[in-house]
Design a protein around this motif. Structure first.
Motif, PDB file in Angstrom:
ATOM      1  N   VAL A 116       0.838  -1.203   0.000  1.00 32.21           N
ATOM      2  CA  VAL A 116       0.000   0.000   0.000  1.00 32.21           C
ATOM      3  C   VAL A 116       0.873   1.254   0.000  1.00 32.21           C
ATOM      4  O   VAL A 116       0.589   2.224  -0.701  1.00 32.21           O
ATOM      5  N   GLY A 117       1.960   1.230   0.782  1.00 31.84           N
ATOM      6  CA  GLY A 117       2.858   2.383   0.833  1.00 31.84           C
ATOM      7  C   GLY A 117       3.471   2.699  -0.520  1.00 31.84           C
ATOM      8  O   GLY A 117       3.657   3.869  -0.871  1.00 31.84           O
ATOM      9  N   THR A 118       3.782   1.656  -1.279  1.00 29.21           N
ATOM     10  CA  THR A 118       4.339   1.846  -2.621  1.00 29.21           C
ATOM     11  C   THR A 118       3.327   2.524  -3.533  1.00 29.21           C
ATOM     12  O   THR A 118       3.668   3.432  -4.306  1.00 29.21           O
ATOM     13  N   ILE A 119       2.073   2.099  -3.429  1.00 30.61           N
ATOM     14  CA  ILE A 119       1.009   2.684  -4.258  1.00 30.61           C
ATOM     15  C   ILE A 119       0.784   4.145  -3.884  1.00 30.61           C
ATOM     16  O   ILE A 119       0.637   5.012  -4.757  1.00 30.61           O
ATOM     17  N   LYS A 120       0.767   4.445  -2.585  1.00 32.46           N
ATOM     18  CA  LYS A 120       0.580   5.834  -2.146  1.00 32.46           C
ATOM     19  C   LYS A 120       1.688   6.729  -2.690  1.00 32.46           C
ATOM     20  O   LYS A 120       1.435   7.840  -3.161  1.00 32.46           O
ATOM     21  N   ALA A 121       2.931   6.237  -2.612  1.00 35.39           N
ATOM     22  CA  ALA A 121       4.070   7.025  -3.098  1.00 35.39           C
ATOM     23  C   ALA A 121       3.975   7.232  -4.605  1.00 35.39           C
ATOM     24  O   ALA A 121       4.269   8.321  -5.116  1.00 35.39           O
ATOM     25  N   ARG A 122       3.548   6.195  -5.330  1.00 33.43           N
ATOM     26  CA  ARG A 122       3.436   6.313  -6.788  1.00 33.43           C
ATOM     27  C   ARG A 122       2.339   7.302  -7.171  1.00 33.43           C
ATOM     28  O   ARG A 122       2.497   8.091  -8.106  1.00 33.43           O
ATOM     29  N   ILE A 123       1.222   7.255  -6.456  1.00 31.89           N
ATOM     30  CA  ILE A 123       0.130   8.193  -6.735  1.00 31.89           C
ATOM     31  C   ILE A 123       0.584   9.622  -6.473  1.00 31.89           C
ATOM     32  O   ILE A 123       0.262  10.541  -7.232  1.00 31.89           O
TER      33      ILE A 123
END
Length: 206
Positions: free
Chosen positions: A179-186
């Motif tokens: 989830v943290g990876t997705i938040k950073a990518r967004i």
């Protein structure tokens, strides 16, 4: 590393206080922050409490309100060049318009998710009335044009999160990532989106 960060922090503090920037008007701080990014914190400190109070009063959810305020400050900084100071034009009015427009986006998202709530904010009520004259398809088309110019992995997460209303968790499960990876990518994708937008598109979407 810690010593270097401490030295840099003191250098930034000295630069801010040595120039008496805390006493400068908002418009000048915004202008200077484009070459001295650390100065932008002065504007954040001046407005974040009022922005958060305004957003909570409309959305009625502190977590969403915090994200709205964060997005608002990002938009203000990224689009600083679109603000043209002139007689009668104040930074505060321009910044609050961006805050209200950002809040409106979240407001629409909540409505589409079936949530209903009363809003007792005359500025926001007027914005909702004004927004009703715009063609939603026109806005969506503008967004799609910008997404088409972005790298595929950025366009993918933005489309799912903002157009299809997928949560961070849902996107993470689909891609098999954290989830943290997705938040950073967004977050990176939103910055790329704003940089890719032209002036006309910014006026339509903001």
């Amino acid at each position: 590393m810690l010593i270097r960060q401490t030295i840099l922090a003191h250098m930034e503090w000295f630069s801010i206080n040595n120039e008496n920037t805390a006493e400068l008007p908002d418009e000048e701080i915004l202008r200077r922050s484009q070459t001295k990014p650390w100065l932008y914190e002065i504007l954040v400190n001046r407005y974040q409490t009022a922005f958060l109070r305004k957003a909570i009063g409309i959305i009625r959810d502190e977590e969403d309100a915090q994200e709205i305020v964060q997005d608002t400050f990002t938009k203000i900084y990224v689009n600083a060049n679109s603000f043209t100071p002139h007689a009668g034009a104040k930074f505060s009015s321009w910044a609050y318009r961006i805050l209200l427009n950002t809040t409106f986006t979240y407001y629409q998202k909540k409505l589409k998710q079936g949530q209903r709530f009363m809003v007792f904010d005359p500025d926001f009520e007027q914005l909702v009335a004004d927004k009703s004259v715009f063609d939603e398809e026109e806005v969506r088309d503008a967004v799609e044009r910008i997404l088409a110019r972005l790298p595929g992995h950025f366009a993918f997460v933005l489309r799912l999160h903002y157009l299809e209303h997928w949560s961070h968790k849902d996107i993470a499960e689909k891609t098999g990532e954290q989830v943290g990876t997705i938040k950073a990518r967004i977050h990176r994708a939103k910055n790329a989106f704003r940089k890719e937008s032209n002036t006309k598109e910014i006026e339509l979407i903001l």
